[in-house]
Design a protein around this motif. Structure first.
Motif, PDB file in Angstrom:
ATOM      1  N   ARG A  17       0.816  -1.224   0.000  1.00 27.62           N
ATOM      2  CA  ARG A  17       0.000   0.000   0.000  1.00 27.62           C
ATOM      3  C   ARG A  17       0.849   1.274   0.000  1.00 27.62           C
ATOM      4  O   ARG A  17       0.328   2.359  -0.206  1.00 27.62           O
ATOM      5  N   GLY A  18       2.125   1.136   0.260  1.00 27.44           N
ATOM      6  CA  GLY A  18       3.015   2.302   0.248  1.00 27.44           C
ATOM      7  C   GLY A  18       4.201   2.059  -0.674  1.00 27.44           C
ATOM      8  O   GLY A  18       4.701   0.920  -0.749  1.00 27.44           O
ATOM      9  N   SER A  19       4.648   3.111  -1.379  1.00 23.53           N
ATOM     10  CA  SER A  19       5.767   2.944  -2.309  1.00 23.53           C
ATOM     11  C   SER A  19       6.607   4.219  -2.371  1.00 23.53           C
ATOM     12  O   SER A  19       6.071   5.329  -2.387  1.00 23.53           O
ATOM     13  N   GLY A  20       7.918   4.045  -2.392  1.00 20.91           N
ATOM     14  CA  GLY A  20       8.836   5.175  -2.546  1.00 20.91           C
ATOM     15  C   GLY A  20       9.896   4.834  -3.569  1.00 20.91           C
ATOM     16  O   GLY A  20      10.221   3.652  -3.782  1.00 20.91           O
ATOM     17  N   TRP A  21      10.467   5.853  -4.208  1.00 20.96           N
ATOM     18  CA  TRP A  21      11.431   5.647  -5.296  1.00 20.96           C
ATOM     19  C   TRP A  21      12.492   6.723  -5.250  1.00 20.96           C
ATOM     20  O   TRP A  21      12.221   7.856  -4.821  1.00 20.96           O
ATOM     21  N   VAL A  22      13.690   6.381  -5.673  1.00 25.82           N
ATOM     22  CA  VAL A  22      14.753   7.381  -5.734  1.00 25.82           C
ATOM     23  C   VAL A  22      15.658   7.050  -6.911  1.00 25.82           C
ATOM     24  O   VAL A  22      15.809   5.878  -7.292  1.00 25.82           O
TER      25      VAL A  22
ATOM     26  N   SER B 146       3.577   7.070   2.344  1.00 22.48           N
ATOM     27  CA  SER B 146       2.540   7.003   1.307  1.00 22.48           C
ATOM     28  C   SER B 146       1.456   5.967   1.582  1.00 22.48           C
ATOM     29  O   SER B 146       0.564   5.758   0.745  1.00 22.48           O
ATOM     30  N   VAL B 147       1.506   5.312   2.745  1.00 22.02           N
ATOM     31  CA  VAL B 147       0.474   4.317   3.108  1.00 22.02           C
ATOM     32  C   VAL B 147      -0.843   5.039   3.416  1.00 22.02           C
ATOM     33  O   VAL B 147      -0.846   6.176   3.886  1.00 22.02           O
ATOM     34  N   ASP B 148      -1.969   4.333   3.167  1.00 19.66           N
ATOM     35  CA  ASP B 148      -3.310   4.876   3.443  1.00 19.66           C
ATOM     36  C   ASP B 148      -3.581   6.151   2.656  1.00 19.66           C
ATOM     37  O   ASP B 148      -4.057   7.167   3.195  1.00 19.66           O
ATOM     38  N   ALA B 149      -3.266   6.116   1.370  1.00 22.81           N
ATOM     39  CA  ALA B 149      -3.514   7.270   0.502  1.00 22.81           C
ATOM     40  C   ALA B 149      -5.015   7.511   0.360  1.00 22.81           C
ATOM     41  O   ALA B 149      -5.800   6.578   0.219  1.00 22.81           O
TER      42      ALA B 149
ATOM     43  N   PHE C  91       1.446  13.472  -2.444  1.00 24.04           N
ATOM     44  CA  PHE C  91       0.982  13.941  -1.129  1.00 24.04           C
ATOM     45  C   PHE C  91       0.170  15.234  -1.242  1.00 24.04           C
ATOM     46  O   PHE C  91       0.418  16.067  -2.123  1.00 24.04           O
ATOM     47  N   TYR C  92      -0.778  15.399  -0.303  1.00 27.54           N
ATOM     48  CA  TYR C  92      -1.579  16.614  -0.240  1.00 27.54           C
ATOM     49  C   TYR C  92      -0.909  17.598   0.721  1.00 27.54           C
ATOM     50  O   TYR C  92      -0.499  17.227   1.829  1.00 27.54           O
ATOM     51  N   ILE C  93      -0.817  18.858   0.288  1.00 27.00           N
ATOM     52  CA  ILE C  93      -0.193  19.916   1.093  1.00 27.00           C
ATOM     53  C   ILE C  93      -1.273  20.879   1.578  1.00 27.00           C
ATOM     54  O   ILE C  93      -2.135  21.303   0.798  1.00 27.00           O
ATOM     55  N   GLU C  94      -1.213  21.228   2.847  1.00 31.73           N
ATOM     56  CA  GLU C  94      -2.148  22.220   3.388  1.00 31.73           C
ATOM     57  C   GLU C  94      -1.415  23.078   4.405  1.00 31.73           C
ATOM     58  O   GLU C  94      -0.728  22.566   5.293  1.00 31.73           O
ATOM     59  N   ASN C  95      -1.563  24.390   4.269  1.00 31.48           N
ATOM     60  CA  ASN C  95      -0.924  25.359   5.175  1.00 31.48           C
ATOM     61  C   ASN C  95       0.575  25.110   5.345  1.00 31.48           C
ATOM     62  O   ASN C  95       1.111  25.136   6.455  1.00 31.48           O
TER      63      ASN C  95
ATOM     64  N   ILE D   1       2.947  18.847   4.585  1.00 32.76           N
ATOM     65  CA  ILE D   1       2.363  17.653   3.981  1.00 32.76           C
ATOM     66  C   ILE D   1       1.345  17.092   4.961  1.00 32.76           C
ATOM     67  O   ILE D   1       1.681  16.740   6.099  1.00 32.76           O
ATOM     68  N   LYS D   2       0.068  17.038   4.506  1.00 33.10           N
ATOM     69  CA  LYS D   2      -0.997  16.617   5.415  1.00 33.10           C
ATOM     70  C   LYS D   2      -1.219  15.109   5.387  1.00 33.10           C
ATOM     71  O   LYS D   2      -1.340  14.467   6.418  1.00 33.10           O
ATOM     72  N   HIS D   3      -1.288  14.528   4.159  1.00 30.85           N
ATOM     73  CA  HIS D   3      -1.479  13.070   4.048  1.00 30.85           C
ATOM     74  C   HIS D   3      -1.159  12.624   2.618  1.00 30.85           C
ATOM     75  O   HIS D   3      -1.181  13.439   1.691  1.00 30.85           O
ATOM     76  N   PRO D   4      -0.902  11.307   2.435  1.00 28.10           N
ATOM     77  CA  PRO D   4      -0.691  10.797   1.065  1.00 28.10           C
ATOM     78  C   PRO D   4      -2.004  10.771   0.304  1.00 28.10           C
ATOM     79  O   PRO D   4      -3.083  10.627   0.910  1.00 28.10           O
ATOM     80  N   ILE D   5      -1.919  10.915  -1.006  1.00 26.51           N
ATOM     81  CA  ILE D   5      -3.121  10.823  -1.848  1.00 26.51           C
ATOM     82  C   ILE D   5      -2.881   9.822  -2.967  1.00 26.51           C
ATOM     83  O   ILE D   5      -1.735   9.496  -3.306  1.00 26.51           O
TER      84      ILE D   5
END
Length: 445
Positions: free
Chosen positions: A183-188, A214-217, A381-385, A388-392
């Motif tokens: 459910r989560g993935s990262g890359w570099v 990035s889990v629980d997008a 990810f969603y950005i607010e104020n 980073i608030k949460h993954p999407i």
């Protein structure tokens, strides 16, 4: 085969020139060694070392051309490849766009070689993989990656006296990290001429952090958003666009740089005034060979976009001659100017937006507007104020890099990044862009 010295390469090219009876002759010699290690599911799967070299001979009788390739370098083989190229040239039809071999060039050496990179051994490759694997296991994650290092040489020569020889080194590293439940993935991705600029532990940690975060997008409605684009999210978009800087395509009405009614948009302001993109073979971050191996012309520093205006087009030898333009070597790298701001600072200045860390599977929809389609992935990810608030969930996007570079609100510090599907070494900054067009959701992680 070992990396040839300049003297060894010169002996080969001189021998070729002495053997040919054609009107003109060009020779390219290249080779070296490439090491690699590949791992998947937290285990090394393959490792290897490849040594190879090749010799390409091209000859011409009038406008008839023949080319032959060989990877043997004894006298008998050298004569065989020359005769083969000459036989093919005699059989070939005349090339209506034939251009004679270029005259003698002055090649100013660039720093494409690093002694430390040339000394990389199997233990170094194993330790690189170990950093990713051990850190992933510790965090109950699963990783897959590929590290390659190369030490090679390139030699060009022709019967008009052209000769150039230079060594180069490169390293390239990619790593994907996923949670065990997928459910989560990262890359570099990291690329460099000098391995001293590469930190395997730092790179692996970037992919691991993105996988964990990035889990629980959550799903976000598709639409136009302000976005923070990391360099890996824009390198291929910009690379596709720069492919449209071909002068012939623009003159013939086949490019976004074609002007309605004829002519090109050279000199027009098509981008935000903050946009400056240039090529420079001697740049210390992304050095490349000082010649264009295709036509053997010397490369020069060249502004492609200056203060948002189209500053140059790329001319082939034939098209430059037809249009009465001085031809120079095609760019081997692309550098976009930026600021000292970090990606975190760009995020901090964003009230609402989306952080895109990578784009993938990009295809062209319309060459006239450079409209491209592709997917975000490996951490969106969603950005607010300013945070980073949460993954999407990931999006499909339809966007033109011309529009993207017109909608820039802020630019960060450039980073070295090699595009997946473009031929350039690149130095690209993170960017804050308004109205980026996400058209639908994607279930991929």
């Amino acid at each position: 085969m070992k990396v040839l010295t300049q003297e060894e390469s010169k002996r080969i090219t001189d021998r070729i020139m002495s053997l040919t009876k054609a009107d003109e002759c060009t020779v390219r010699v290249a080779g070296g060694r490439t090491g690699n290690i590949r791992y998947a599911r937290n285990n090394v799967s393959t490792a290897g070392l490849v040594n190879d070299a090749s010799l390409v001979v091209q000859v011409a009788y009038g406008k008839r051309q023949g080319t032959a390739t060989i990877n043997e370098f004894d006298d008998k083989s050298l004569e065989k490849v020359v005769r083969r190229a000459e036989d093919l040239a005699r059989l070939a039809p005349e090339n209506p766009e034939f251009m004679p071999a270029v005259s003698k060039q002055a090649y100013k050496a660039s720093q494409t070689f690093s002694r430390a990179s040339a000394a990389i051994d199997p233990e170094f490759r194993a330790q690189t993989a170990a950093y990713s694997i051990e850190a992933s296991r510790k965090n109950k994650l699963v990783c897959a990656g590929f590290f390659t290092d190369s030490h090679s040489f390139q030699t060009v020569a022709n019967s008009n006296g052209v000769f150039g020889h230079q060594e180069e080194t490169n390293i390239d590293f990619t790593c994907t990290v996923r949670t065990e439940d997928g459910r989560g993935s990262g890359w570099v991705k990291r690329s460099a001429t000098d391995v001293a600029r590469f930190d395997a532990r730092e790179a692996s940690d970037v992919a691991i952090e993105k996988a964990l975060r990035s889990v629980d997008a959550k799903a976000l409605e598709p639409g136009r958003y302000t976005v923070i684009l990391e360099p890996a999210a824009t390198s291929d978009l910009i690379g596709f666009m720069l492919g449209g800087f071909d002068a012939r395509q623009a003159d013939e009405g086949r490019s976004f740089l074609s002007k309605k009614g004829g002519g090109t948009r050279l000199g027009d302001k098509l981008f935000d005034a903050q946009v400056n993109i240039w090529s420079d073979p001697w740049d210390t971050d992304v050095p490349v060979m000082p010649w264009d191996a295709g036509n053997m012309l010397a490369r020069e520093r060249m502004d492609m976009i200056k203060d948002g205006k189209v500053s140059a087009l790329d001319y082939s030898l034939f098209w430059a001659n037809k249009k009465g333009v001085r031809a120079i070597g095609a760019p081997g790298n692309m550098i976009m100017g930026g600021t000292d701001k970090s990606t975190a600072e760009l995020i901090a200045g964003t009230k609402k937006g989306v952080l895109v860390t990578r784009t993938w599977y990009i295809r062209e929809v319309d060459p006239q507007s450079v409209l491209l389609t592709g997917l975000t992935r490996d951490g969106t990810f969603y950005i607010e104020n300013g945070k980073i608030k949460h993954p999407i969930k990931n999006f499909r996007f339809n966007e033109s890099p011309v529009t993207m570079l017109n909608n820039i609100e802020a630019i960060g510090k450039p980073q070295v990044i090699a595009g997946d599907e473009v031929p350039y070494s690149m130095l690209i900054p993170p960017m804050k862009v308004r109205d980026f067009n996400f058209t639908s959701l994607s279930d991929a992680v």
